[in-house]
Design an enzyme around this catalytic site. Structure first.
Site, PDB file in Angstrom:
ATOM      1  N   ASP A  26       0.863  -1.172   0.000  1.00 35.86           N
ATOM      2  CA  ASP A  26       0.000   0.000   0.000  1.00 35.86           C
ATOM      3  C   ASP A  26       0.907   1.232   0.000  1.00 35.86           C
ATOM      4  O   ASP A  26       1.528   1.557   1.015  1.00 35.86           O
ATOM      5  CB  ASP A  26      -0.905  -0.029   1.247  1.00 35.86           C
ATOM      6  CG  ASP A  26      -1.877   1.151   1.290  1.00 35.86           C
ATOM      7  OD1 ASP A  26      -1.701   2.106   0.527  1.00 35.86           O
ATOM      8  OD2 ASP A  26      -2.805   1.099   2.122  1.00 35.86           O
ATOM      9  N   HIS A  27       0.962   1.925  -1.135  1.00 39.62           N
ATOM     10  CA  HIS A  27       1.923   3.021  -1.286  1.00 39.62           C
ATOM     11  C   HIS A  27       1.556   4.243  -0.437  1.00 39.62           C
ATOM     12  O   HIS A  27       2.367   5.152  -0.280  1.00 39.62           O
ATOM     13  CB  HIS A  27       2.028   3.421  -2.765  1.00 39.62           C
ATOM     14  CG  HIS A  27       3.418   3.788  -3.183  1.00 39.62           C
ATOM     15  ND1 HIS A  27       4.400   4.144  -2.287  1.00 39.62           N
ATOM     16  CD2 HIS A  27       3.995   3.857  -4.414  1.00 39.62           C
ATOM     17  CE1 HIS A  27       5.512   4.427  -2.935  1.00 39.62           C
ATOM     18  NE2 HIS A  27       5.301   4.259  -4.231  1.00 39.62           N
TER      19      HIS A  27
END
Length: 424
Positions: free
Chosen positions: A396-397
């Site tokens: 999850d950036h």
């Protein structure tokens, strides 16, 4: 006094479920602890036990009923000494027709408001666009979609001034906005089934939840994918040695058991990846609870190895076998599949070389494991053949930077290639 048996809240998030199957019928005697029904929640199919003793007087909600609200009466139990034939559910109140109201005096019409100046009329009429030749030529030169413009000329005709006031690539003003608003509604319509021999199966609550959550994940979570190739020879040798020593205990380790351990230890080594993103907080976990994807007849479910970073591989193996077996039989309790700090999905047993898994929100990452296979590989500056596995981390950036994800993949690779380090 009759006892109302109500739809149970089998998980903290359950608001409604499907009464999949009754295990009792009217006239049966039940006691506390007896299995009464199978309830299909948004996660799994779970068994519902009786709390009170008595005779089933009436089944109010038939099996197979969808969207049964938590707290709704699903059956009536006649208590000790009661006649089961008279213990029935209270009839629903009748809806009486509303009394006719006396006609109300209509309000007097208000004075007409001054009519506004006429707005430009859309120029499109069916497939034909009303526009002057000059307006068409200017639109073509400037790259303007003339059908998206509104005309201010006679009968909505597009004239030179309309084109000169528009910008190339501008969003459609009237017709365009309507079609854009209608697009989601059109996409929500079920697809037309072609005239081909087929069977139609009703979607289970589990399958609906999988579809919803994975769609939300891909739409709302910015995924970043990082892949490494890992040499498996040392891990396979260690697995063989451990299995020989564990024969007397009836434990047989799989490659997946050791990978669970490696992921858990690497998350502790790189705590920036053992996180959860919320709208206003970044939650960092001090324990690695690994959700492991298990395929079941009703869909994918992820039972959790709690505290995998502190457990021995024999304990992980025993626990994983038990969880997987009960997952396939829909026997997991909610706390056994809800939560987790990161996920693992292994499709190596199907010969899949490499894939990118979808993050299971609100977790921050998932590790996708491919098959171990013999490949040409450079060892000590010489070309050799080794057993190589590709592993891809999905991160999850919003919560995990690419450099932190890369550090986790590096730590994971080092532990798998030097597996004694994760057993220390």
């Amino acid at each position: 006094m009759p006892i109302e048996i109500k739809m149970p809240a089998l998980s903290p998030t359950l608001e409604e479920g499907t009464l999949a199957k009754w295990l009792v019928k009217a006239g049966d005697t039940v006691k506390s602890g007896d299995l009464m029904a199978e309830i299909e929640t948004d996660k799994a199919t779970m068994e519902f036990e009786a709390v009170d003793e008595g005779v089933i007087a009436e089944i109010v909600v038939p099996e197979g009923t969808d969207n049964v609200k938590v707290g709704a009466v699903i059956a009536i139990l006649a208590g000790e000494g009661e006649d089961a034939s008279t213990a029935k559910a209270a009839p629903a109140p009748k809806n009486e027709a509303p009394k006719a109201e006396a006609p109300k005096e209509e309000p007097k019409a208000a004075a007409p408001a001054p009519s506004p100046s006429p707005a430009p009329t859309p120029a499109a009429s069916g497939d034909r666009v009303k526009a002057s030749p000059l307006a068409r030529r200017i639109a073509a030169e400037r790259g303007i979609e003339i059908s998206a413009l509104s005309g201010s000329g006679p009968n909505g005709r597009i004239v030179k001034a309309d084109v000169e006031g528009a910008k190339p690539g501008a969003a459609p003003s009237q017709a365009g906005s309507v079609s854009a608003a209608e697009a989601p509604a059109a996409a929500a319509k079920p697809a037309t089934v072609p005239d081909i021999p087929h069977e139609a199966a009703k979607l289970s609550n589990v399958r609906k939840t999988i579809a919803r959550r994975l769609t939300e994940s891909k739409q709302t979570v910015p995924h970043i994918y990082l892949t490494v190739d890992i040499r498996l020879d040392a891990l396979l040798k260690l697995r063989g040695d451990l299995n020989k020593s564990l024969e007397g205990r009836g434990v047989k380790l799989s490659v997946n058991d050791l990978i669970i351990k490696a992921l858990a230890v690497s998350l502790i080594q790189v705590p920036k990846c053992n996180v959860m993103f919320t709208p206003d907080q970044l939650i960092s976990f001090s324990r690695a609870d690994i959700s492991v994807a298990v395929s079941t007849p009703s869909g994918l479910i992820t039972p959790i190895i709690v505290g995998a970073n502190t457990k021995g591989v024999a304990a992980i193996s025993t626990e994983m076998k038990d969880l997987a077996a009960r997952a396939r039989d829909n026997k997991l309790a909610p706390h056994e599949y809800q939560g987790g700090t990161a996920s693992l999905s292994n499709m190596g047993m199907f010969g899949i070389k490499q894939f990118e898994a979808v993050i299971n929100p609100p977790q921050g990452m998932i590790m996708a494991i491919g098959a171990g296979e013999k490949r040409p590989y450079v060892i000590d500056d010489a070309l050799a053949v080794a057993t190589i596995m590709s592993a891809t981390g999905s991160f999850d950036h919003r919560a995990i930077d690419g450099a932190d994800g890369a550090e986790l993949m590096q730590a994971f690779k080092a532990l798998v290639e030097n597996p004694l380090g994760m057993l220390a």
